[in-house]
Motif scaffolding. Sequence first.
Motif, PDB file in Angstrom:
ATOM      1  N   VAL A 114       0.923  -1.156  -0.023  1.00 28.72           N
ATOM      2  CA  VAL A 114      -0.033   0.059   0.016  1.00 28.72           C
ATOM      3  C   VAL A 114       0.971   1.021  -0.058  1.00 28.72           C
ATOM      4  N   SER A 115       0.844   2.047  -1.138  1.00 32.86           N
ATOM      5  CA  SER A 115       1.540   3.251  -1.095  1.00 32.86           C
ATOM      6  C   SER A 115       0.761   4.626  -1.256  1.00 32.86           C
ATOM      7  N   ASP A 116       1.112   5.309  -0.277  1.00 38.51           N
ATOM      8  CA  ASP A 116       0.691   6.866  -0.296  1.00 38.51           C
ATOM      9  C   ASP A 116       0.999   7.353  -1.967  1.00 38.51           C
ATOM     10  N   ILE A 117       0.256   8.287  -2.260  1.00 36.16           N
ATOM     11  CA  ILE A 117       0.527   8.871  -3.642  1.00 36.16           C
ATOM     12  C   ILE A 117       1.247  10.123  -3.601  1.00 36.16           C
ATOM     13  N   ASP A 118       0.684  11.201  -2.733  1.00 34.06           N
ATOM     14  CA  ASP A 118       1.274  12.505  -2.758  1.00 34.06           C
ATOM     15  C   ASP A 118       2.745  12.528  -2.235  1.00 34.06           C
ATOM     16  N   ASP A 119       3.591  12.958  -2.926  1.00 28.75           N
ATOM     17  CA  ASP A 119       4.768  13.017  -2.534  1.00 28.75           C
ATOM     18  C   ASP A 119       5.345  11.706  -1.999  1.00 28.75           C
ATOM     19  N   THR A 120       5.109  10.695  -2.695  1.00 28.75           N
ATOM     20  CA  THR A 120       5.558   9.460  -2.599  1.00 28.75           C
ATOM     21  C   THR A 120       5.792   8.765  -3.914  1.00 28.75           C
ATOM     22  N   VAL A 121       4.606   8.950  -4.570  1.00 28.58           N
ATOM     23  CA  VAL A 121       4.590   8.396  -5.998  1.00 28.58           C
ATOM     24  C   VAL A 121       4.725   9.427  -6.951  1.00 28.58           C
ATOM     25  N   LEU A 122       3.806  10.655  -6.740  1.00 28.83           N
ATOM     26  CA  LEU A 122       3.637  11.715  -7.482  1.00 28.83           C
ATOM     27  C   LEU A 122       4.092  12.951  -6.796  1.00 28.83           C
ATOM     28  N   VAL A 123       4.748  13.932  -7.708  1.00 30.15           N
ATOM     29  CA  VAL A 123       5.478  15.041  -6.871  1.00 30.15           C
ATOM     30  C   VAL A 123       4.312  15.805  -6.815  1.00 30.15           C
ATOM     31  N   THR A 124       3.744  16.172  -5.526  1.00 30.48           N
ATOM     32  CA  THR A 124       2.555  17.139  -5.294  1.00 30.48           C
ATOM     33  C   THR A 124       2.910  18.358  -4.435  1.00 30.48           C
ATOM     34  N   ASN A 125       4.185  18.469  -3.605  1.00 28.80           N
ATOM     35  CA  ASN A 125       4.560  19.586  -2.954  1.00 28.80           C
ATOM     36  C   ASN A 125       3.505  19.871  -1.873  1.00 28.80           C
ATOM     37  N   VAL A 126       3.039  19.038  -1.246  1.00 25.47           N
ATOM     38  CA  VAL A 126       2.034  19.085  -0.083  1.00 25.47           C
ATOM     39  C   VAL A 126       2.703  20.204   1.031  1.00 25.47           C
ATOM     40  N   ASN A 127       3.861  19.972   1.271  1.00 23.28           N
ATOM     41  CA  ASN A 127       4.523  20.737   2.354  1.00 23.28           C
ATOM     42  C   ASN A 127       4.999  22.080   1.819  1.00 23.28           C
ATOM     43  N   SER A 128       4.663  22.569   0.720  1.00 25.80           N
ATOM     44  CA  SER A 128       5.032  23.737   0.234  1.00 25.80           C
ATOM     45  C   SER A 128       4.406  25.013   0.990  1.00 25.80           C
ATOM     46  N   PHE A 129       5.001  26.089   1.037  1.00 25.02           N
ATOM     47  CA  PHE A 129       4.353  27.203   1.836  1.00 25.02           C
ATOM     48  C   PHE A 129       3.079  27.713   1.432  1.00 25.02           C
ATOM     49  N   LEU A 130       2.123  27.522   2.411  1.00 23.37           N
ATOM     50  CA  LEU A 130       0.589  27.628   2.060  1.00 23.37           C
ATOM     51  C   LEU A 130       0.046  26.916   1.100  1.00 23.37           C
ATOM     52  N   LYS A 131       0.826  25.739   0.976  1.00 23.69           N
ATOM     53  CA  LYS A 131       0.239  24.615  -0.053  1.00 23.69           C
ATOM     54  C   LYS A 131       0.213  25.410  -1.391  1.00 23.69           C
ATOM     55  N   LEU A 132       1.117  26.398  -1.926  1.00 25.28           N
ATOM     56  CA  LEU A 132       0.908  27.008  -3.188  1.00 25.28           C
ATOM     57  C   LEU A 132       1.405  26.168  -4.280  1.00 25.28           C
ATOM     58  N   LYS A 133       2.447  25.672  -4.154  1.00 23.29           N
ATOM     59  CA  LYS A 133       2.811  24.716  -5.108  1.00 23.29           C
ATOM     60  C   LYS A 133       1.881  23.498  -5.293  1.00 23.29           C
ATOM     61  N   MET A 134       1.314  23.062  -4.307  1.00 24.69           N
ATOM     62  CA  MET A 134       0.464  21.885  -4.257  1.00 24.69           C
ATOM     63  C   MET A 134      -0.572  22.448  -5.388  1.00 24.69           C
ATOM     64  N   LEU A 135      -1.241  23.723  -4.991  1.00 29.80           N
ATOM     65  CA  LEU A 135      -2.183  24.056  -5.554  1.00 29.80           C
ATOM     66  C   LEU A 135      -2.007  24.467  -7.165  1.00 29.80           C
ATOM     67  N   TYR A 136      -0.736  25.031  -7.630  1.00 32.82           N
ATOM     68  CA  TYR A 136      -0.348  25.067  -8.784  1.00 32.82           C
ATOM     69  C   TYR A 136      -0.286  23.748  -9.589  1.00 32.82           C
ATOM     70  N   HIS A 193       0.142  14.999 -18.332  1.00 33.04           N
ATOM     71  CA  HIS A 193       1.600  14.777 -19.001  1.00 33.04           C
ATOM     72  C   HIS A 193       2.458  15.484 -18.490  1.00 33.04           C
ATOM     73  N   THR A 194       2.104  16.638 -17.761  1.00 33.78           N
ATOM     74  CA  THR A 194       3.270  17.360 -17.090  1.00 33.78           C
ATOM     75  C   THR A 194       3.500  17.325 -15.689  1.00 33.78           C
ATOM     76  N   ARG A 195       2.767  16.369 -14.907  1.00 31.40           N
ATOM     77  CA  ARG A 195       2.946  15.845 -13.533  1.00 31.40           C
ATOM     78  C   ARG A 195       4.126  15.187 -13.402  1.00 31.40           C
ATOM     79  N   MET A 196       4.870  15.229 -12.613  1.00 31.24           N
ATOM     80  CA  MET A 196       6.218  14.430 -12.570  1.00 31.24           C
ATOM     81  C   MET A 196       6.062  13.314 -11.368  1.00 31.24           C
ATOM     82  N   PRO A 197       6.445  12.029 -11.714  1.00 37.33           N
ATOM     83  CA  PRO A 197       6.802  11.065 -10.882  1.00 37.33           C
ATOM     84  C   PRO A 197       8.124  11.129 -10.030  1.00 37.33           C
ATOM     85  N   PHE A 198       8.290  10.322  -8.793  1.00 43.08           N
ATOM     86  CA  PHE A 198       9.471  10.378  -8.299  1.00 43.08           C
ATOM     87  C   PHE A 198      10.335   9.594  -8.760  1.00 43.08           C
TER      88      PHE A 198
END
Length: 346
Positions: free
Chosen positions: A153-175, A183-188
């Motif tokens: 069982v794998s988490d997805i966010d910031d484990t499989v998919l680069v999500t930036n959950v921990n970014s300032f005010l979650k701005l990168k995550m929202l972006y 096509h432009t989302r990045m895997p780890f």
Amino acid sequence: MDKFLKKSWFEVKSFAKELFDEDPMRIRPYLSYANQHKIHIKGRVLEDERIIEMEENSTLDNLINNLKSFASDEAKFAKVIITYQEQIIETYTDDDGYFEVELDIEQEPTDGEFLEWDSAHIMTPNFKNEKGETVENTIGILLPHRDTEHVIVSDIDDTVLVTNVNSFLKLKMLYNTLFKNVHTRMPFEDISEVLHTLSLNKEGKKVNPIFYLSNSPWNLYDMLHNFLKLENIPMGPLFLRDFGLKFGDELKAFRNHKMNTLEHLLEFYKEQNFILIGDATESDTDIYLELFTKYSNRIDHIYIRGDKAKKNARVLEMIEKHPEAPIHLIEHSSDILKFQEKKHTH
């Protein structure tokens, strides 16, 4: 510049028109799963927003498509008919358009070189598509295998998919969520290779199933499902959350989504041992450790991807306090395979 502004204005107008127009309905089946005695089936009946994601989509295209995915209307209390082999089950969608059933079955595990998938037919007589035909679909069902050694069982966010959950005010995550597409989302790095390797048992059979867990909304299911396919990451059922106003038991379940899902899987696959993969940005370590205290003989490894120094220090402190727990703080996905190799050489 003037040409760009005109194009942008027409795209926004087109989106607004589609947003308020009635679209045909569709059944969105979620990959489902079985053990020897039950099949768990879940899906949703909602508007077909006809979103097409292409690599050449502009940032504005992505924004419009992503807003559509969050703005789609669901079919409340619609009849759903599920046919699996000789069984026919009637159920109804809930207030948010979801349907979920467990079918009683008796079947032997498969025994081939790979995990096998079966399918069920799903239709809803309440709606017609653009051709005037009844809305229907098929749903994939992951079958149990005789030679499975562990469930991953794998988490997805910031484990499989680069999500930036921990970014300032979650701005990168929202972006990432609003302005990018599949096509432009990045895997780890190396995560595809690592998960493919974990899916192999000692005999080299690809029979260890992988489930994916995230606190993201179900509205992102299509993107995440397509992301796994595009990046050649092993396919498996996804467990997401339903966003919206919640109170009482619903709010409690929303907050405890990861814990509840993992306990469900541990009970659903009672005969199997588990490998849990997460990251240091959220509460994965706390959840996995709490589960280990209850299922210590069935959780073989816990892998936590490191983040910032402060988060990593907290994980290391928890590892020190609980030396009996098989928690490993990793920097790269490939570190997981090093721990797996050590286990097999001892």
